[in-house]
Design a protein around this motif. Structure first.
Motif, short mmCIF file in Angstrom:
data_model
loop_
_atom_site.label_atom_id
_atom_site.label_comp_id
_atom_site.label_asym_id
_atom_site.label_seq_id
_atom_site.Cartn_x
_atom_site.Cartn_y
_atom_site.Cartn_z
N ARG A 100 -3.95 -8.07 -3.07
CA ARG A 100 -3.46 -8.66 -4.32
C ARG A 100 -2.15 -9.42 -4.14
NH1 ARG A 100 -2.29 -4.59 -8.67
NH2 ARG A 100 -4.46 -4.05 -8.29
N SER A 113 -10.74 -1.36 5.95
CA SER A 113 -10.15 -1.59 4.64
C SER A 113 -9.55 -0.34 4.00
CB SER A 113 -11.18 -2.22 3.69
OG SER A 113 -11.42 -3.56 4.06
N SER A 114 -9.37 0.71 4.77
CA SER A 114 -8.70 1.90 4.25
C SER A 114 -8.12 2.68 5.42
CB SER A 114 -9.67 2.77 3.44
OG SER A 114 -10.86 3.02 4.16
N GLN A 162 -10.55 -1.76 -5.19
CA GLN A 162 -11.32 -2.97 -4.89
C GLN A 162 -11.78 -3.68 -6.17
OE1 GLN A 162 -12.59 -1.73 -0.38
NE2 GLN A 162 -14.18 -1.56 -1.91
N ASP A 216 -10.03 -7.09 -5.46
CA ASP A 216 -8.85 -6.63 -4.75
C ASP A 216 -9.34 -5.96 -3.48
OD1 ASP A 216 -6.23 -6.16 -4.08
OD2 ASP A 216 -5.83 -4.71 -5.68
N SER A 217 -8.46 -5.86 -2.48
CA SER A 217 -8.90 -5.27 -1.22
C SER A 217 -7.70 -5.00 -0.34
CB SER A 217 -9.87 -6.20 -0.49
OG SER A 217 -10.28 -5.61 0.73
N ASP A 218 -7.81 -4.00 0.50
CA ASP A 218 -6.85 -3.77 1.58
C ASP A 218 -7.49 -4.18 2.90
OD1 ASP A 218 -5.09 -2.70 -0.24
OD2 ASP A 218 -5.39 -0.62 0.38
N TYR A 250 -2.53 6.24 3.15
CA TYR A 250 -2.35 5.24 2.10
C TYR A 250 -3.31 5.51 0.95
CZ TYR A 250 0.37 2.67 5.55
OH TYR A 250 1.33 2.29 6.48
N ALA A 300 0.85 -1.19 0.00
CA ALA A 300 0.00 0.00 0.00
C ALA A 300 0.89 1.24 0.00
CB ALA A 300 -0.93 0.00 1.22
N ASN A 314 -7.44 1.54 -2.33
CA ASN A 314 -7.54 0.36 -3.19
C ASN A 314 -8.87 0.46 -3.93
OD1 ASN A 314 -7.95 -2.33 -4.22
ND2 ASN A 314 -6.49 -3.07 -2.70
N TYR A 349 -2.37 -4.24 4.76
CA TYR A 349 -1.92 -5.28 3.83
C TYR A 349 -2.76 -5.17 2.55
CZ TYR A 349 -0.11 -9.73 2.15
OH TYR A 349 0.53 -10.70 1.42
N ARG A 350 -2.09 -5.12 1.41
CA ARG A 350 -2.78 -5.03 0.12
C ARG A 350 -3.07 -6.44 -0.38
NH1 ARG A 350 -2.12 0.21 -3.09
NH2 ARG A 350 -3.77 0.58 -1.55
#
Length: 600
Positions: free
Chosen positions: A510, A552-553, A563, A474-476, A558, A187, A561, A507-508
């Motif tokens: 992907r 998630s953010s 998503q 995709d997701s953080d 950062y 990220a 994402n 943590y990213r």
């Protein structure tokens, strides 16, 4: 009509209690580096303490126009120059008054650097010149500094000069992708744009993005890449490198200083230092310690963790945000730990020759320094997420899950809005900010224990073991470990009910199957995300609760994402940003937990 201009005025007067010399030190390729040598008058047989900086050696050695040595040097230097040390600061090549080309965190000679010079060779050549040309010295050199200066201190350990006898890298930049300045687990950290522009623009070193609020400015811009392109900063080579290497490819792998150091035998006694709430480089120092100890348990390296922000070790360490400590912890470390360590290896007749413990850390919560024979000092113990939003050391017996909707159009802020990341008061304390400002958001899950009936001591890096799924591709995932203070706290009213972060990390998604091989997530598939929180020594006191938050953010610290999986998030388009349903799972065989390093 006599002209009133004077060619030169010598600010250092005969009554000054110090000697200050400016010299140009030649490197092996002919480049000369601007170097300032400062010592108290009468110094003889003094050790040299060197720092190599991109932040202006001239200013570092002329903090105030004074005839007193303590006034012209940084506060952290006083203990040393008052005891016969010779303090040396040097501009790295290409910056300040040094000659040559500047490359941000210049890599070692090798695949990424085809020249014959790097920070290791520059340190070697500098030390060689100093021991031959500073007659007041005893020929022994130590190196220290924080952040970028911590990085250059580590680089000096690679093929070190024989006169280099000790090193104290503080908050060093070690791996810019895994957990230091540029990215955290993939990220991107958006304040880097301001840092790079300020450091590498010869003119106009500031982004003219207005005086408004950063949350709105970055949100309106779109992706981090859109922001860079909108303000024309994508012309900066250092920014282009970040945007072109979002994954952990060889560009990052070859620069990982801990990996490079582990390829060699450590011969210089080293003390790596980090703050428990280091908002910039929390990863590097413990990573170097671990890498070298894993290779050789007898490696001459120790780890120090203090209750500081980034580089806080060199300033007043009496407090951080709402936290108050027992005295000036920065001064305590410099006087009681760092100086005796350097004296042992740099002085001809040191007063203290006792060995340095493997780890010296400050136990937040009970406010006391502690020493350990090994690190981590605690035993990994899982604290499980439970179906009723509780936490327990007992694994869940039945399957359960919680869901929340993560919307990139409304990302979770990392501090209370309005967000001004250039505000030092905000930037230096966000890691200890009260987390109640997001606890009530529907896109933040909170799990907590009952009030503790006895202290719980952790010493090490808590490990996240999260089982989660997303409806996107995709997701953080952001996980916070929090110490929740009692609602009634008459002794410290400002901390009543306070939700104090002990560790925050992102943590990213992907990269869940490979940091160098990003791939789309399968919607609805539960993945196991494993990553570490920063190293800490902390005691959760009786009456406190332990909390874990999941979201998630963490914006605009950062980048968002989208998503939706795209090859490079810097190039994500507006239509790629979509809300997603996130599912956190706790079940037999998929028990989400944070593994705490519990001291028995």
């Amino acid at each position: 009509m006599t002209p009133d201009t004077v060619a030169v005025y010598q600010q250092v007067r005969p009554q000054a209690d110090y000697i200050r010399r400016e010299v140009m030190v030649p490197m092996r390729d002919g480049t000369k580096l601007f170097t300032v040598i400062v010592m108290r008058k009468g110094t003889h047989g003094g050790p040299i303490l060197l720092s190599r900086t991109p932040y202006d050696a001239g200013k570092a050695t002329w903090r105030n126009p004074s005839q007193k040595i303590e006034e012209i040097l940084p506060v952290a230097d006083a203990e040393f120059v008052n005891d016969g040390y010779i303090r040396v600061y040097q501009d790295v090549r290409g910056l300040g008054k040094s000659e040559g080309d500047y490359v941000t965190t210049r890599p070692l000679r090798g695949p990424l650097n085809p020249t014959n010079v790097d920070h290791a060779t520059d340190a070697y050549d500098t030390i060689d010149w100093l021991v031959k040309n500073v007659p007041e010295s005893n020929g022994k050199v130590g190196i220290t500094g924080s952040s970028y200066l911590g990085f250059t201190s580590l680089m000096a350990l690679i093929d070190p000069h024989p006169a280099l006898k000790a090193s104290v890298p503080q908050s060093p930049m070690v791996d810019g992708w895994v957990g230091d300045d540029w990215f955290h687990n993939g990220a991107f950290r958006q304040p880097n744009f301001d840092y790079i522009v300020g450091q590498t623009a010869k003119k106009g070193g500031a982004i003219a993005d207005g005086t408004g609020e950063d949350y709105d400015a970055y949100l309106k811009a779109g992706s981090a890449g859109d922001f860079a392109r909108a303000y024309g900063i994508d012309i900066f080579p250092a920014i282009r490198k970040l945007m072109e290497h979002p994954a952990y490819d060889p560009f990052w792998q070859e620069q990982a200083v801990d990996v490079q150091l582990a390829k060699r035998k450590l011969t210089v006694p080293t003390m790596v230092v980090v703050g428990e709430w280091d908002q910039e480089d929390s990863y590097g120092a413990p990573a170097v310690f671990k890498a070298l100890k894993d290779k050789d348990p007898n490696a001459p390296i120790s780890l120090v963790i203090g209750p500081w922000r980034h580089s806080g070790v060199n300033y007043d360490g009496s407090s951080l945000g709402a936290l108050q400590f027992e005295g000036d912890t920065g001064l305590q470390f410099r006087r009681n730990t760092m100086k005796p360590f350097l004296d042992r290896y740099l002085k001809d007749t040191p007063a203290d020759t006792s060995p340095t413990p493997a780890a010296i850390t400050y136990a937040s919560g009970i406010n006391q320094w502690q020493s350990f024979a090994h690190w981590p000092a605690g035993k990994a113990t899982p604290l499980y997420l439970q179906a009723d939003n509780s936490l327990s050391f007992t694994a869940p017996a039945t399957a359960g899950q919680e869901r929340y909707i993560s919307d990139p159009a409304k990302p979770v802020p990392f501090v209370t809005q309005p967000v001004h990341m250039k505000d030092r008061a905000v930037w230096t304390t966000w890691l200890v900010a009260d987390q109640r400002f997001v606890s009530s958001r529907s896109d933040v899950l909170s799990y907590q224990t009952a009030a503790l009936d006895k202290p719980l001591h952790i010493a090490g890096a808590p490990q996240v073991d999260l089982f989660a799924a997303t409806s996107g591709t995709d997701s953080d995932f952001v996980v916070k470990l929090i110490d929740v203070y009692p609602e009634e706290n008459s002794a410290h009213p400002a901390l009543a009910g306070y939700q104090l972060p002990i560790g925050i990390e992102i943590y990213r998604g992907r990269y869940v199957h490979g940091r160098a091989t990003p791939a789309a997530l399968k919607p609805g598939k539960v993945e196991n995300y494993k990553f570490g929180l920063p190293n800490v020594n902390h005691v959760f006191l009786p009456g406190h609760r332990i909390m874990v938050q999941v979201q998630s953010s963490l914006f605009p610290l950062y980048d968002r994402n989208p998503q939706t999986f795209v090859p490079n998030i810097f190039n994500a388009k507006p239509g790629d940003y979509r809300a997603a349903t996130q599912t956190i799972v706790h079940a037999p065989g998929a028990a989400s937990a944070v593994w705490l390093p519990v001291v028995e």
